[in-house]
Each structure stands twice: as C-alpha cells, then as structure tokens.
Design an enzyme around this catalytic site. Structure first.
Site, mmCIF file in Angstrom:
data_model
loop_
_atom_site.group_PDB
_atom_site.id
_atom_site.type_symbol
_atom_site.label_atom_id
_atom_site.label_comp_id
_atom_site.label_asym_id
_atom_site.label_seq_id
_atom_site.Cartn_x
_atom_site.Cartn_y
_atom_site.Cartn_z
ATOM 1 N N GLU A 166 3.315 -25.931 10.989
ATOM 2 C CA GLU A 166 4.254 -25.781 12.115
ATOM 3 C C GLU A 166 3.711 -24.938 13.279
ATOM 4 O OE1 GLU A 166 7.694 -24.166 10.084
ATOM 5 O OE2 GLU A 166 8.425 -26.169 9.687
ATOM 6 N N GLU A 282 7.584 -33.502 3.589
ATOM 7 C CA GLU A 282 8.771 -32.719 3.219
ATOM 8 C C GLU A 282 10.065 -33.481 3.494
ATOM 9 O OE1 GLU A 282 8.703 -28.734 4.892
ATOM 10 O OE2 GLU A 282 6.533 -28.629 4.816
HETATM 11 C C1 GLA Z 1 9.356 -25.737 6.431
HETATM 12 C C2 GLA Z 1 8.179 -25.311 5.573
HETATM 13 C C3 GLA Z 1 8.463 -25.482 4.130
HETATM 14 C C4 GLA Z 1 9.837 -24.982 3.727
HETATM 15 C C5 GLA Z 1 10.861 -25.634 4.600
HETATM 16 C C6 GLA Z 1 12.291 -25.305 4.236
HETATM 17 O O1 GLA Z 1 9.456 -27.091 6.536
HETATM 18 O O2 GLA Z 1 7.016 -26.031 5.868
HETATM 19 O O3 GLA Z 1 7.482 -24.809 3.406
HETATM 20 O O4 GLA Z 1 9.868 -23.606 3.807
HETATM 21 O O5 GLA Z 1 10.586 -25.261 5.948
HETATM 22 O O6 GLA Z 1 12.465 -24.000 3.803
#
Ligand code: GLA
Length: 368
Positions: A166, A282
C-alpha cells in the site's frame, strides 16, 4: 432516510438482474462439509487459491480440514508484519511465523510473504535512540539486515514476497504516494530501494524470490489505477526489480464504484505494459456500503444476492486473465474468520459461512 431509499432501488435492480441472468446459484438443501468440491480443485487449471490465517488457526483440526480442502496457499494475517515479528531493534518474535511456516511445509501449501514494508506501521529503523530520524542510508542498511533475516529464515517455503504494501495514497489530490514517516525521511525512493534490497538478498542467497508490489482500491479508483500504471512503467524503465503486482480486492457487495468491469480494464492495461505476474491478494466483499454504520443496517437477502452476483462476475473476469494471474487469495477463509466480522460486527464477506459450509457465492464462483 437516504439509505433505505437506496436499499429499495438496489433490491429492485438486483431482482431484475437476477431474473435476467436466470438466477445466480443456489446451495443444495442437504449440503455438508463433504458434499462439494474443494475450491482449489475447481480452480486447479487456473490459479492457486489462498487465504490469510494466523498460526492459532492451525491448532483446530476442524478448521485445518476445511482449509486443506479448499486452499492451496496461505498468507500470514499478522505474524510476518514488522510490528509483529521485529517490533524493535532487539526484539524478534519468530514463534507464530515459524509455526505457520511449518504448517505450510507439512501440508505442501504455498506461503506468501506478507509483508516486508508497510508504511502505515511503526518502524523503529527510521529513528535513532533520541527519536530523531537517522540518515537514510542507515535506514536502508538496517532494512537490508531485516530482509536478510526473514527472507532467508523462510526462503525454502516463501517464494513470493509483498515487498511494499500500500504505498499509493487514498487522497490522490495530494500526490501519488501515501504520506508516512518513511516518505518523510526518504521520499518515494524508499519503494525502489526496498525492491533493490529484497532483490539483493534473493540473489545473494539464491532464493529466487518473486517480488510483489501490493496495493488496495485498484478495482475502484481509476485515478489510482493511472498512477500505478505510470509508476510501474517508470520503475520498469529504471530496472527496479518488481516482478508482480498484488491487487488486494477488498470490496463492497453493493458499491457501484468497484466493479469487476473496472478491474477487467485494469488487468488489460497491466498486461499491455508487460506485467506477466498478477496476484489477487486480499479478496473479500462486505455486504455493506463503504463506510456504512453497520449497527444501523440489518443484513437482507438482496445484499447477499448482490454479493453472489458480484463474486460470480469477478471470478469470470479473473478466469479470463488466467495466463497472467498466478494466485487468488481471500482475506479470511470463512465468514467467522474475517477482520470484517470482528468486534461484534455482523458481516458475511466470504464464500463460506460460519459453519464452514459453502454459500451461494461459492456455487456462483464454481459454476462455469
Ligand atoms: C490491508 C493489509 C492487510 C490487512 C488488511 C485488513 O489490506 O494489506 O495486511 O491488514 O488491510 O486489516
């Protein structure tokens, strides 16, 4: 209330869409934990299927049986993040991650290295003992030592590393990258240096690691899509070793901002600039609108239908890109093990329910 008006409109649209598409999918009445095909087997010719878990999850035999039936890959939810594994200069907490790594070794599961640098976490490497910034070369040297320790410790089982998580911002008015302490010290150069450091470790120790840049909101924010494409091209021209892009895929069932079509267009754009390895890292689809006050909203069947339809269309898009997509991971294996259902919040973001049984969304994703 505006929400209830919107709700009625969505319910109406959903029922028309469901009707026109001949229904989405239904769960057999007598479904049991043995009566359906494991998700990873359904997708064996497409990509690896994974989820995040913690090491504690592996203590429960029921959960482990369910996991091994459906998933071929693991992402550590927390235990490999720097705040957990190396929260200060003298502290290393290897036990959770060692346990997860052994679980993967024993069960022949892939393990994703999530994550080496996450700018939003506290990072002691940036500071001296008085709390002032160190020289940035000191920071990069510390980071190299840190990468070396974790990458070699798990190098036999972790072949893919989310090197930077991120880095791009949410407030795209103020620039492409998220503000953070690390960017204050190093500027956006920290991203390049992290990849160079990870590559150095991989080469020096023959790890053959795949180095990933992992990012969120890429199925909804087209400005961010543009920034990412621009920077990937720039980094590629400079020889920065980014092997793959991770698209997180956290989403909302009833949001029209994040659509499978928008993701589809982005996947084509990535392929057009030569990206050969794309990982969906994710996925979850909350039943609620983005930023909804969940205590005010009761879950209704039309929200579940909307989610099922979105999952169906999302996986249709992912299958289309199977030559570049190498893995698809959920952020949680089932509705009972999701960051969205913690702290008493009722949500159903995944393909399996709290009893570890497949939901309509599972059948929608597997019907092709
Ligand atoms: C982000 C992070 C993950 C996780 C999510 C939700 O997407 O990359 O590792 O922490 O937030 O908590």
């Amino acid at each position: 209330m505006l929400f209830w008006k919107l709700r009625k409109i969505f319910a109406f649209i959903t029922s028309i869409v469901v009707f026109l598409s001949g229904g989405i999918a239904s769960v057999p009445k007598d479904v049991t934990r043995d009566s359906y095909e494991g998700l990873k087997d359904v997708y064996a010719d497409y990509f690896d299927i994974g989820s995040c878990i913690t090491s504690a999850y592996t203590d429960n035999e029921e959960l482990v049986d369910f996991y091994l039936k459906n998933f071929s890959s693991v992402t550590p939810e927390w235990e490999l993040k720097m705040e957990s594994i190396h929260p200060s200069e003298d502290v290393w907490n290897f036990s959770g991650m060692d346990k997860l790594a052994d679980f993967c070794r024993e069960n022949n599961l892939k393990l994703r290295g999530h994550t080496l640098v996450w700018p939003q976490q506290k990072n002691w490497m940036l500071y001296d003992e008085d709390g002032n910034f160190v020289d940035k070369e000191v920071f990069y040297a510390r980071q190299y030592e840190y990468f070396k320790t974790v990458m070699t410790r798990y190098g036999d089982v972790i072949k893919v590393w989310d090197v930077v998580n991120e880095p791009f911002g949410y407030d795209l008015q103020t620039g492409a990258f998220k503000d953070s302490e690390i960017i204050k010290l190093c500027g956006s150069e920290y991203i390049e240096r992290a990849f160079l450091n990870a590559k150095k470790v991989s080469d020096e120790y023959n790890l053959d690691a795949t180095l990933v840049l992992n990012e969120c909101s890429l199925a909804k924010n087209i400005v961010k899509q543009g920034y990412v494409l621009k920077w990937l091209k720039k980094w590629n021209d400079k020889g920065i070793p980014i092997d793959a892009i991770g698209i997180q895929g956290h989403g909302h069932a009833v949001s029209e901002n994040e659509t499978p079509d928008r993701l589809d267009a982005f996947l084509y754009a990535l392929e057009a600039i030569g990206m050969k390895n794309i990982q969906i890292t994710e996925i979850d689809l909350s039943l609620y609108f983005d930023k909804a006050d969940t205590s005010q909203v009761e879950i209704q069947d039309w929200m579940r239908d909307w989610q099922t339809l979105k999952y169906k269309n999302l996986f249709k898009v992912l299958r289309k890109h199977k030559d570049t997509i190498t893995s698809v991971s959920f952020w949680g294996p089932d509705d009972g093990h999701s960051w969205l259902t913690r702290n008493g919040v009722d949500d159903e973001p995944l393909l399996f329910d709290r009893n570890l049984l497949p939901k309509e969304s599972y059948y929608a994703v597997c019907d092709f």
